[in-house]
Scaffold this motif. Structure first.
Motif: not given
Length: 112
Positions: A10, A89-97, A69, A73
């Motif tokens: 991150r 955007f990718v960091e936010r999606k990966v972090s939430r997942e 992964w 991905k």
């Protein structure tokens, strides 16, 4: 997987993303606006982004391999550092997942 693997990814995603946005603005200032000093700024930020992007690649690959992964991905996450603002955007999606996975793995605390 340790949470520190996600944390270092991150940090590098944000650093790489900010430098890429600055580099994009510098290139616009240099070639479109013909501003004085933009060439030096672009050179310095470009070098910094290049070296730090290599570190980002290492950390993102480490995260992807530990998270198991699929190749597609992992390639998208690796390339996110080359598209202005995509890293955010990718960091936010990966972090939430992945944080959802950490919450599932955490032991439940029993109240007395």
């Amino acid at each position: 997987m340790k949470k520190s693997v996600l944390t270092r990814y991150r940090v590098m995603a944000y650093v790489t993303g900010v430098l890429l946005v600055l580099l994009t603005l510098g290139v616009i200032a240099k070639y479109v606006l013909d501003m004085d000093g933009a060439a030096d700024f672009t050179r310095v930020v470009g070098i910094a982004h290049g070296w730090l992007y290599v570190i980002y690649l290492v950390f993102a690959f480490d995260l992807g391999s530990k998270a198991k992964w699929p190749v597609g991905k992992q390639l998208w996450v690796l390339l996110a550092g080359t598209i202005p603002t995509a890293a955010f955007f990718v960091e936010r999606k990966v972090s939430r997942e992945l944080e959802a996975g950490f919450a599932e793995d955490a032991p439940a605390v029993a109240k007395a």
